[in-house]
Enzyme design. Structure first.
Site, mmCIF file in Angstrom:
data_model
loop_
_atom_site.group_PDB
_atom_site.id
_atom_site.type_symbol
_atom_site.label_atom_id
_atom_site.label_comp_id
_atom_site.label_asym_id
_atom_site.label_seq_id
_atom_site.Cartn_x
_atom_site.Cartn_y
_atom_site.Cartn_z
ATOM 1 C CB SER A 67 39.528 37.884 50.360
ATOM 2 O OG SER A 67 40.369 36.778 50.243
ATOM 3 C CG ASP A 106 35.683 32.679 55.066
ATOM 4 O OD1 ASP A 106 36.399 31.761 54.612
ATOM 5 O OD2 ASP A 106 35.960 33.892 54.950
ATOM 6 C CG HIS A 151 36.916 33.347 51.341
ATOM 7 N ND1 HIS A 151 37.187 34.129 52.437
ATOM 8 C CD2 HIS A 151 37.678 33.841 50.328
ATOM 9 C CE1 HIS A 151 38.081 35.055 52.124
ATOM 10 N NE2 HIS A 151 38.392 34.907 50.849
ATOM 11 C CG ASP A 152 33.336 32.893 46.394
ATOM 12 O OD1 ASP A 152 34.402 33.521 46.538
ATOM 13 O OD2 ASP A 152 33.094 32.165 45.416
ATOM 14 N NE ARG A 170 39.242 31.260 39.532
ATOM 15 C CZ ARG A 170 39.045 32.232 40.388
ATOM 16 N NH1 ARG A 170 39.902 32.419 41.375
ATOM 17 N NH2 ARG A 170 38.001 33.031 40.281
#
Length: 385
Positions: free
Chosen positions: A160, A325, A358-359, A230
């Site tokens: 990332s 992602d 994405h994680d 967040r």
């Protein structure tokens, strides 16, 4: 490439201790500001070999830090954020490599940032801390390497925002790394990504406790804004399928309450993540790191020509993307690959079919980990006499 098959069982690097490097040589920032005195907090794992050729720099993403692997003696529950990737027998094997994790300038985990004292005023920087960029971080990391006596990294690696740093290393300091490992990355942020970051920033700066970033002087913090920021971020880190598999439409208490409390499990999860984040992360740091993401665009100085921007890169490059992602999609990774190929660079590309979004770069996908291990086998062979 042969994959790693460790003889010993996979294990942790164990107890680790952060270190601090102090710098007095002024660091020019891309904003035009000069940072005159600054600290970088870092951790190391493994042993530096005699010719100092086995060092690997790991660059962190938005909310991470120098604490990449292992645990602390006084906080054994605080495991490094990439501990599944780094350690003895793991893909980045600390029996072979000397691994360095650094908390970037502007951070809130010990390196000089908004929580630090401004030597010019004797007061906490707060909202007056300068804007920082990926390029500023890379230049500061190069100075840390100088202090550690490392002239050339075996690899610079990140996912990332960390991958943006790994790519910037290949451009800014091409002779100082053999390989760049770029995972879940993009050559710049899309308008949609910038929009998500701006919504998160607005949640913070419109919090009544923000006070133009000088909230520490008043003994408050924009916790509500940081929580919302967040929550927005977490929505973008997961794929739709992964969110459905984890939470679906499950109710927290088995029934609807017909109010604005946490009725669905996904609501409970997001609020939990937001509350936890607001307990340890600084809002001024969050603002600056998301801006650094927005600013990263190496092609901008070359009329939008990414191949021209990447022309200085001489390192071998491994680019990895994940099919689900949607924040940094495989198409964006392919832009990097095409630009490298236009320069006849040594590039390896892998697209991992993973459901996590994405994680995925942080998780235990066996194909992904085998790929990274195989690539580091190659790196190890290059530096082994």
């Amino acid at each position: 490439m042969a994959t790693s098959t460790p003889q010993n069982p996979v294990r942790s690097v164990g107890t680790v201790v952060p270190q601090t490097a102090h710098f007095t040589d002024p660091l020019p920032l891309r904003s035009g500001t000069v940072l005159r005195d600054y600290d970088l907090v870092y951790e190391t794992y493994g042993t530096l070999n005699a010719d100092r050729s086995n060092a690997v720099l790991v660059c962190h993403a938005l909310n991470a830090s120098h604490h990449v692997a292992g645990v602390y003696a006084d906080d054994p529950g605080n495991t490094g954020w990439w501990d599944n990737m780094i350690g003895p027998g793991k893909p980045l094997d600390t029996d072979r490599f000397y691994v360095i994790g650094v908390n970037n300038i502007g951070g809130c985990h010990g390196s000089t940032g908004p929580l630090s004292v401004n030597p010019a005023t004797g007061r906490i920087w707060g909202g007056d801390f300068p804007m920082v960029t990926v390029e500023d971080w890379v230049d500061a990391q190069a100075r840390l390497a100088d202090q550690l006596g490392i002239t050339r990294f075996a690899a610079v690696m990140g996912g990332s925002l960390g991958a943006m740093q790994a790519l910037a290393w290949a451009i800014r300091h091409p002779q100082r790394l053999r390989h760049s490992i770029v995972i879940a990355c993009a050559p710049n942020l899309s308008a949609q990504n910038i929009a998500f970051n701006e919504v998160a920033r607005q949640a913070i700066v419109t919090d009544p406790d923000f006070h133009e970033g000088n909230y520490h002087a008043l003994g408050v913090a924009p916790r509500r804004g940081l929580r919302v920021a967040r929550m927005v971020g977490h929505i973008t880190y997961l794929s739709d399928d992964e969110m459905a598999n984890k939470f679906g439409r499950q109710l927290k208490n088995g029934k609807l309450n017909y109010d604005f409390g946490t009725e669905f499990q996904i609501e409970s999860y997001l609020r939990h993540q937001g509350n936890k984040f607001a307990d340890y992360f600084d809002a001024n740091t969050y603002l600056r790191i998301t801006k650094a993401l927005d600013y990263f665009d190496p092609a901008a100085d070359h009329g939008g020509n990414l191949a021209e921007a990447l022309k200085p890169a001489s390192a071998g490059v491994l680019v990895i993307s994940f099919t689900t992602d949607w924040r940094f999609s495989p198409e964006r990774s392919r832009e990097i690959v095409r630009a490298l190929l236009d320069n006849r660079a040594l590039v390896t590309y892998a697209e991992i079919d993973a459901p996590h979004g994405h994680d995925a770069f942080l998780l235990d996908d066996p194909r992904y980990h085998r790929l990274v291990a195989a690539y580091f086998d190659r790196v190890h062979r290059e530096i082994t006499p």
